[in-house]
Scaffold this motif. Structure first.
Motif, mmCIF file in Angstrom:
data_model
loop_
_atom_site.group_PDB
_atom_site.id
_atom_site.type_symbol
_atom_site.label_atom_id
_atom_site.label_comp_id
_atom_site.label_asym_id
_atom_site.label_seq_id
_atom_site.Cartn_x
_atom_site.Cartn_y
_atom_site.Cartn_z
ATOM 1 N N PHE A 120 23.547 76.679 38.145
ATOM 2 C CA PHE A 120 23.989 77.502 37.025
ATOM 3 C C PHE A 120 24.867 78.636 37.556
ATOM 4 C CE2 PHE A 120 23.529 81.256 34.352
ATOM 5 C CZ PHE A 120 23.899 80.746 33.131
ATOM 6 N N ASN A 121 26.001 78.834 36.941
ATOM 7 C CA ASN A 121 26.921 79.909 37.348
ATOM 8 C C ASN A 121 27.348 80.715 36.132
ATOM 9 O OD1 ASN A 121 27.369 79.143 40.231
ATOM 10 N ND2 ASN A 121 28.030 77.261 39.232
ATOM 11 N N GLU A 122 27.417 82.005 36.302
ATOM 12 C CA GLU A 122 27.889 82.878 35.214
ATOM 13 C C GLU A 122 28.635 84.054 35.827
ATOM 14 O OE1 GLU A 122 26.816 82.929 31.217
ATOM 15 O OE2 GLU A 122 28.834 83.252 31.975
ATOM 16 N N ASN B 243 17.201 74.870 33.255
ATOM 17 C CA ASN B 243 15.832 74.825 33.787
ATOM 18 C C ASN B 243 14.941 75.928 33.200
ATOM 19 O OD1 ASN B 243 16.844 77.044 35.040
ATOM 20 N ND2 ASN B 243 16.551 76.329 37.127
ATOM 21 N N HIS B 244 15.489 76.751 32.306
ATOM 22 C CA HIS B 244 14.751 77.809 31.602
ATOM 23 C C HIS B 244 13.991 78.743 32.534
ATOM 24 C CE1 HIS B 244 15.802 75.963 27.844
ATOM 25 N NE2 HIS B 244 15.364 74.805 28.308
ATOM 26 N N GLU B 245 14.567 79.034 33.704
ATOM 27 C CA GLU B 245 13.900 79.956 34.624
ATOM 28 C C GLU B 245 14.107 81.405 34.200
ATOM 29 O OE1 GLU B 245 15.383 79.131 38.511
ATOM 30 O OE2 GLU B 245 13.907 77.569 38.895
ATOM 31 N N LEU B 246 15.343 81.704 33.815
ATOM 32 C CA LEU B 246 15.679 83.077 33.436
ATOM 33 C C LEU B 246 16.287 83.098 32.038
ATOM 34 C CD1 LEU B 246 17.480 84.127 36.743
ATOM 35 C CD2 LEU B 246 15.149 84.704 36.110
ATOM 36 N N LEU B 247 15.927 84.139 31.273
ATOM 37 C CA LEU B 247 16.509 84.263 29.928
ATOM 38 C C LEU B 247 17.891 84.915 29.986
ATOM 39 C CD1 LEU B 247 13.559 85.312 27.627
ATOM 40 C CD2 LEU B 247 15.156 83.474 27.194
ATOM 41 N N GLY B 248 18.030 85.847 30.903
ATOM 42 C CA GLY B 248 19.332 86.495 30.999
ATOM 43 C C GLY B 248 19.340 87.652 31.954
ATOM 44 N N LEU B 249 20.447 88.382 31.917
ATOM 45 C CA LEU B 249 20.653 89.516 32.818
ATOM 46 C C LEU B 249 20.905 90.763 31.987
ATOM 47 C CD1 LEU B 249 22.645 89.379 36.041
ATOM 48 C CD2 LEU B 249 23.268 91.119 34.424
ATOM 49 N N ALA B 250 20.197 91.853 32.338
ATOM 50 C CA ALA B 250 20.350 93.103 31.587
ATOM 51 C C ALA B 250 20.947 94.175 32.485
ATOM 52 C CB ALA B 250 18.996 93.555 31.068
ATOM 53 N N LEU B 251 21.811 94.991 31.909
ATOM 54 C CA LEU B 251 22.373 96.142 32.630
ATOM 55 C C LEU B 251 21.854 97.414 31.966
ATOM 56 C CD1 LEU B 251 26.112 95.034 32.911
ATOM 57 C CD2 LEU B 251 24.370 94.829 34.655
ATOM 58 N N THR B 252 21.544 98.402 32.772
ATOM 59 C CA THR B 252 21.047 99.673 32.220
ATOM 60 C C THR B 252 22.184 100.698 32.220
ATOM 61 O OG1 THR B 252 20.357 100.429 34.385
ATOM 62 C CG2 THR B 252 18.712 99.236 33.106
ATOM 63 N N ASP C 247 34.046 96.193 38.265
ATOM 64 C CA ASP C 247 33.799 95.039 39.139
ATOM 65 C C ASP C 247 33.438 93.785 38.352
ATOM 66 O OD1 ASP C 247 34.101 96.941 41.060
ATOM 67 O OD2 ASP C 247 31.956 97.183 41.425
ATOM 68 N N VAL C 248 33.549 92.669 39.039
ATOM 69 C CA VAL C 248 33.121 91.394 38.461
ATOM 70 C C VAL C 248 31.797 91.019 39.128
ATOM 71 C CG1 VAL C 248 33.719 88.957 38.116
ATOM 72 C CG2 VAL C 248 35.513 90.688 38.077
ATOM 73 N N LEU C 249 30.830 90.597 38.339
ATOM 74 C CA LEU C 249 29.531 90.185 38.882
ATOM 75 C C LEU C 249 29.373 88.686 38.643
ATOM 76 C CD1 LEU C 249 26.715 91.112 40.053
ATOM 77 C CD2 LEU C 249 25.949 91.193 37.698
ATOM 78 N N ARG C 250 29.130 87.960 39.757
ATOM 79 C CA ARG C 250 28.930 86.511 39.623
ATOM 80 C C ARG C 250 27.485 86.183 39.962
ATOM 81 N NH1 ARG C 250 34.350 84.315 42.341
ATOM 82 N NH2 ARG C 250 35.670 84.486 40.510
ATOM 83 N N PHE C 251 26.841 85.461 39.066
ATOM 84 C CA PHE C 251 25.472 85.037 39.315
ATOM 85 C C PHE C 251 25.481 83.526 39.502
ATOM 86 C CE2 PHE C 251 21.599 83.186 37.440
ATOM 87 C CZ PHE C 251 20.687 83.635 38.379
ATOM 88 N N SER C 252 24.761 83.081 40.527
ATOM 89 C CA SER C 252 24.698 81.651 40.773
ATOM 90 C C SER C 252 23.254 81.267 41.080
ATOM 91 C CB SER C 252 25.616 81.317 41.950
ATOM 92 O OG SER C 252 25.489 79.975 42.272
ATOM 93 N N ASN C 253 22.798 80.230 40.424
ATOM 94 C CA ASN C 253 21.421 79.770 40.611
ATOM 95 C C ASN C 253 21.455 78.387 41.249
ATOM 96 O OD1 ASN C 253 18.488 80.228 39.883
ATOM 97 N ND2 ASN C 253 18.854 78.206 39.002
ATOM 98 N N ASN C 254 20.600 78.200 42.243
ATOM 99 C CA ASN C 254 20.526 76.914 42.919
ATOM 100 C C ASN C 254 19.084 76.445 42.977
ATOM 101 O OD1 ASN C 254 22.551 75.264 44.022
ATOM 102 N ND2 ASN C 254 23.344 77.051 45.109
ATOM 103 N N VAL C 255 18.881 75.302 43.626
ATOM 104 C CA VAL C 255 17.531 74.736 43.653
ATOM 105 C C VAL C 255 16.578 75.580 44.501
ATOM 106 C CG1 VAL C 255 17.917 73.111 45.574
ATOM 107 C CG2 VAL C 255 16.322 72.512 43.763
ATOM 108 N N TYR D 47 24.897 88.871 47.712
ATOM 109 C CA TYR D 47 23.474 89.062 47.988
ATOM 110 C C TYR D 47 22.785 87.737 47.697
ATOM 111 C CZ TYR D 47 24.834 93.958 47.295
ATOM 112 O OH TYR D 47 25.472 95.169 47.363
ATOM 113 N N VAL D 48 21.998 87.252 48.667
ATOM 114 C CA VAL D 48 21.272 85.987 48.478
ATOM 115 C C VAL D 48 19.779 86.303 48.364
ATOM 116 C CG1 VAL D 48 20.900 83.663 49.369
ATOM 117 C CG2 VAL D 48 23.011 84.854 49.904
ATOM 118 N N TYR D 49 19.156 85.777 47.318
ATOM 119 C CA TYR D 49 17.731 85.998 47.075
ATOM 120 C C TYR D 49 17.030 84.652 46.995
ATOM 121 C CZ TYR D 49 19.173 90.686 45.730
ATOM 122 O OH TYR D 49 19.707 91.950 45.727
#
Lengths: 403, 224
Positions: A110-112, A242-251, A279-287, A303-305
């Motif tokens: 998943f990429n956003e 895969n319904h792991e995350l609902l979304g991303l929030a910024l404060t 800035d541009v923020l790219r989120f990428s989800n892998n297995v 940043y890799v988590y």
């Protein structure tokens, strides 16, 4: 006296029009002439090699920026190039000790990307109301809703408000403690016809709600905040397969949180250098890992988590923007200010003015002196020279045109 | 005297005003027929999905008509004034030159506002069965933005006629082109809110700029 003042005022107004036009036109033409095509480098993390790989301007590089062969590059990143490796028959059975299959990879990938324009939320008259019951919609949706002092569901096919559905939506929200008026509405950035997560709302008391239309009834969920001071300035629904995350929030203080599916908890991502408006923020989800990439003015940081959001690795890749090139540096010294109607990434359209203070210590001073020398015999030359110093090249040209 | 100026301008432009009104209303009717055809072919849901999600505004193609109308009106109102230096005679009427010239410009702006308002009323009446009130208000913002840029175009055309130097005329023509080009950066619904204050400032600056050119016209500082 009165007439002469009006004439003087008219002259100032005409000068202003010319300066506005030049401040828009001249930097734009200069940039078009000098700016080459620039691609943002693409950074990928390899869990196998425990290292980073970069695609920069069509070149394949390792993390030390040494060029490597395309084949070697692709084989080091099986989670990204899996479809190509499968075709070639070189796809490994496991990656970093984890068994992988095409279905598993396809579900988990998943990429956003979140651009500055996405953070600047625009209030819309109507929002899409999609049915989350999993029905494959082949036609365009019939229902839209407005969110103000209450929810009003509008049936576009009948061209009238659906009072029954509106009442159901309002009642379902109020029963869960929703306080009107609605402060903000968030949904999926890339509009999909099948949306399983519905819409997200911030109510008058700054609480966060999710409202989903399932068949003909509404399901409302609330999300506990990490603390009482927590506020959401922006939310992006991911609608992941895969319904792991609902979304991303910024404060409001530019902190990043992810909203976990199931537990409904906000998890803080310790990224400090992200500026949502620039800035541009790219989120990428892998297995087996997740990456956050912050594309800044001078550096790209990835940043890799792991799946429980513990940091595995971090990588900084310096980039050269137009402002750092010779043409970009000259521009800063030539034009004292620039008026633009679109942002540098050409995604946002609104008038903006940017000052280049460097020109006030160089070219502006020279031009005002030159103007003084050229027009030293005419009256009011000191005032005009000060005007040239303030407006730089634009004022100098405008005053030479208008005598 | 002001009534006289207004009457003079009315006599000069009445036929053009009528033609412009007919063209604007005709364009609105053509748009209405086009939208009805689109709805019949694509279904109303798909048409709305395009409007809401893709920001693909159905009336965007008729928006350049406004600056074009304003430019034509400027030519019709001020071309006869420059032939035989009639404008100079107008400025020597027993009233302050600025009052006379601002009245002439005021007539032009008022006539254009009336014309555009009438067109919007026709638009609202025709599309009342297709678009909702909230959406109509959102569309009104886009129209207002184009109206303001049209007023700027009108004033720039007028200044081209009043300006007595070729350099000024060229500068004004370039300004008119540049300012009009801003409207076509990205025709989306949400961008026009930001452009309205800018366009309003531009119209104000151009309106007061005329006093600079009128002074030269009356004194005859520069020859044609």
């Amino acid at each position: 006296m009165k007439n002469s003042f009006v004439k003087y005022f008219g002259r100032i107004c005409f000068l202003m029009v010319l300066i506005i036009t030049m401040a828009y036109l001249m930097p734009l033409v200069y940039k078009l002439m000098t700016e080459g095509k620039t691609n943002v480098p693409f950074i990928l993390y390899s869990p196998d090699k425990k290292g980073f790989f970069v695609i920069d301007g069509g070149k394949f590089l390792d993390e030390n920026r040494h060029p490597i062969a395309k084949k070697k590059f692709e084989s080091a990143l099986p989670l990204f190039f899996y479809s190509k490796l499968l075709k070639e028959g070189t796809m490994p059975d496991s990656v970093d000790g984890m068994a992988v299959s095409p279905v598993l990879l396809n579900t988990n990938n998943f990429n956003e990307s979140i651009y500055p324009i996405d953070v600047d939320i625009v209030e819309k008259p109507y929002y899409l109301l999609l049915n989350c019951s999993g029905v494959n919609l082949t036609n365009a949706p019939d229902f839209y809703f407005s969110a103000t002092s209450s929810f009003n569901v509008f049936n576009i096919k009948l061209n009238q408000t659906d009072t029954l559905l509106s009442r159901k939506m309002n009642m379902a929200a109020i029963r869960k403690g929703f306080v009107f008026p609605v402060k903000a509405v968030y949904g999926n950035k890339s509009v999909k016809m099948i949306n399983m997560d519905g819409n997200f709302f911030v109510d008058a008391c700054n609480n966060f709600f999710q409202i989903k239309l399932i068949s003909d009834s509404f399901s409302v969920s609330t999300f506990p905040f990490p603390d009482s001071f927590f506020r959401i300035s922006c939310f992006f629904n991911f609608d992941m397969r895969n319904h792991e995350l609902l979304g991303l929030a910024l404060t409001p203080d530019n902190q990043i949180f992810v909203l976990e599916h199931g537990t409904n908890n906000f998890i803080k991502i310790p990224i400090a250098d992200y500026r949502p408006n620039q800035d541009v923020l790219r989120f990428s989800n892998n297995v087996n890992h997740r990456t956050f990439t912050v594309i800044g003015d001078t550096v790209i940081t990835q940043y890799v988590y792991n799946k429980s959001f513990s940091e595995i690795a971090r990588y900084h890749y310096p980039i050269k923007r137009y402002e750092q090139t010779v043409a970009g540096k000259i521009q800063k010294y030539v034009f004292p200010f620039e008026i633009s109607f679109s942002s540098p990434n050409r995604l946002k359209v609104s008038p903006a003015i940017a000052f280049n203070f460097a020109s006030y210590f160089g070219l502006n001073l020279l031009l005002s002196l030159l103007y003084y020398v050229l027009r030293r015999s005419s009256s009011g030359v000191v005032k005009a020279a000060v005007f040239v110093y303030c407006t730089g090249l634009f004022g100098f040209i405008a005053l030479l045109v208008i005598k | 005297m002001l009534k006289g100026v207004f009457y003079k301008e009315y006599i000069k432009t009445r036929r053009t005003l009528l033609w412009m009104l007919l063209v604007l209303i005709g364009a609105t009717f053509a748009l209405f027929l086009f939208v009805n055809h689109e709805i019949e072919v694509k279904q109303v849901s798909f048409f709305w999905f395009q409007q809401m999600v893709s920001n693909n505004l159905f009336f965007v193609w008729m928006l350049p008509v406004f600056p074009l109308m304003a430019a034509i009106f400027g030519v019709v109102q001020f071309l006869p004034e420059t032939i035989g230096r009639r404008f100079r005679l107008s400025l020597f009427m027993p009233e302050n030159e600025l009052v006379i010239s601002f009245s002439m410009l005021g007539f032009g702006l008022l006539a254009l506002t009336l014309l555009f308002t009438l067109q919007f009323v026709v638009f609202a009446v025709l599309f009342s069965g297709i678009i909702t009130l909230i959406w109509l208000l959102a569309a009104a913002k886009v129209f207002v933005c184009f109206w303001l840029f049209s007023f700027a175009t009108y004033l720039l055309i007028v200044l081209i006629f009043i300006a007595q130097k070729t350099t000024y005329r060229m500068v004004l023509a370039v300004t008119a082109l540049v300012q009009s080009s801003i409207l076509f950066i990205k025709p989306q619904l949400n961008i026009f809110d930001c452009l309205i204050p800018y366009a309003a400032i531009l119209v104000m600056l151009l309106f007061f700029s005329t006093s600079f050119f009128i002074h030269h016209y009356k004194t005859g500082s520069y020859e044609l």
